[in-house]
Design an enzyme around this catalytic site. Structure first.
Site, mmCIF file in Angstrom:
data_model
loop_
_atom_site.group_PDB
_atom_site.id
_atom_site.type_symbol
_atom_site.label_atom_id
_atom_site.label_comp_id
_atom_site.label_asym_id
_atom_site.label_seq_id
_atom_site.Cartn_x
_atom_site.Cartn_y
_atom_site.Cartn_z
ATOM 1 C CG ASP A 1 9.434 -3.600 11.649
ATOM 2 O OD1 ASP A 1 9.316 -3.804 12.869
ATOM 3 O OD2 ASP A 1 8.472 -3.370 10.896
ATOM 4 C CE LYS B 1 5.910 -9.098 15.646
ATOM 5 N NZ LYS B 1 5.968 -10.231 16.556
ATOM 6 N N GLY C 1 8.733 -1.301 8.481
ATOM 7 C CA GLY C 1 8.906 -1.415 7.041
ATOM 8 C C GLY C 1 7.621 -1.082 6.306
ATOM 9 N N GLY C 2 7.740 -0.441 5.142
ATOM 10 C CA GLY C 2 6.560 -0.097 4.353
ATOM 11 C C GLY C 2 5.726 0.961 5.032
ATOM 12 C CG ASP C 3 1.345 2.889 5.607
ATOM 13 O OD1 ASP C 3 1.491 4.099 5.375
ATOM 14 O OD2 ASP C 3 0.457 2.447 6.375
ATOM 15 C CB THR D 1 2.663 -0.085 1.077
ATOM 16 O OG1 THR D 1 2.653 -1.490 1.386
ATOM 17 C CG2 THR D 1 1.838 0.157 -0.186
ATOM 18 C CB ALA D 2 6.339 -3.612 -0.699
ATOM 19 C CG MET E 1 5.103 -11.206 4.505
ATOM 20 S SD MET E 1 4.418 -10.808 6.138
ATOM 21 C CE MET E 1 2.908 -9.917 5.668
ATOM 22 N N PRO F 1 9.534 1.124 1.360
ATOM 23 C CG PRO F 1 9.719 1.393 -0.952
ATOM 24 C CD PRO F 1 9.391 2.145 0.307
#
Length: 299
Positions: free
Chosen positions: A54, A75, A106-108, A136-137, A195, A31
């Site tokens: 990333d 991105k 990032g994350g998973d 994940t976050a 997001m 995360p």
């Protein structure tokens, strides 16, 4: 010799040749906090020949792979980004040159990471690929709030949602929607939006209007830069979010996570957020008090 026999001979000759293609590892960076990457992920970084990372990967994490060539392919919404097809090609090209290739996400990798596109491209090119999960976050957010996403008798379903819908820019165009149709909001007791910063107020309005699992009084927590020293928390209700009270609070440079659901009513906001509650006051120093910082986690 017939064409069939010639083809068989070519295949036989190819099978006798050693496969010198490298292997690509899609690694979840976690995360945000450097020390939340998995042990397997850190070991792969330590032996990687090249790392494609990333935009949300902490620069300190790249210190885990000093020997590797590092390529930024991140991105970020509204910023110059690498096209997915370009990233796919870079991975295939790298496998022709290097033995251990890490795609650091990032994350998973398997959640909103477009891993399926990279995996299918690599498999079509005959390149071995392995996925290494990451935190994940949403799970890091629950840990920071010290509240489960599920709660017995209150929440038995969770939905991870993003409003990005299939275009290279990350936002569905009119042509995209006409072709595949709009994606309806899922129905779950606990909703976690990735997001969703630009659409936060509209998300709240839609959930209230749906009248399924949420009302104007449903608790809302927004976490920015979760698990990092820059972590911030905004706590209020769905009604206040719909009224736009969080619009000016957001930091466009930080990733935001919106958590919505009655499960979060169990959080002692008076203790954790200095009386924040529905008044939607800001506590920028949250991670320095109730939330474990990176340094404390290492202790």
């Amino acid at each position: 010799m017939s064409n069939k026999e010639q083809r068989f001979q070519q295949i036989s000759q190819q099978s006798d040749q050693p496969n010198n293609l490298g292997k690509v590892y899609l690694v979840g960076a976690g995360p945000g906090a450097v020390d939340l990457i998995t042990v397997r992920g850190a070991k792969l970084l330590a032996k990687a020949d090249i790392v494609f990372y990333d935009a949300l990967v902490d620069p300190e994490m790249l210190a885990l792979c000093p020997q590797a060539e590092k390529v930024a392919v991140g991105k970020r919404c509204g910023k110059l980004s690498s096209a997915q097809q370009f990233i796919n090609k870079r991975l295939v090209d790298a496998a022709q040159k290097y033995q251990t290739i890490v795609r650091l996400k990032g994350g998973d990798p398997m959640l909103f990471g477009r891993a399926d596109e990279e995996i299918s491209t690599l498999k079509e090119a005959g390149i071995a690929v392995e996925v290494v999960p990451g935190i994940t976050a949403a799970l890091a957010g629950a840990a920071s709030l010290q509240q489960s996403l599920t709660l017995r008798g209150v929440s038995r379903s969770v939905a991870f949602v993003t409003l990005a819908q299939g275009s290279e820019s990350g936002t569905a165009t009119a042509k995209d929607i006409a072709r595949i149709g709009p994606i309806a909001n899922p129905s779950a007791d606990t909703m976690v939006y990735y997001m969703g910063r630009k659409d936060a107020a509209n998300i709240a309005k839609q959930l209230i209007e749906a009248k399924v699992n949420h009302t104007t009084e449903t608790p809302v927590h927004i976490l920015e830069a979760v698990s990092t020293p820059k972590e911030r928390l905004w706590s209020s209700t769905l009604g206040k979010l719909a009224d736009g009270l969080a619009d000016d609070w957001f930091d466009a440079s930080s990733p935001a996570l919106i958590l919505i659901g009655q499960a979060f009513s169990q959080i002692d906001t008076a203790t954790k957020n200095s009386g924040q509650g529905s008044s939607a006051k800001i506590n920028d120093g949250l991670q320095d008090s109730q939330i474990l910082t990176n340094g404390r986690r290492r202790a």
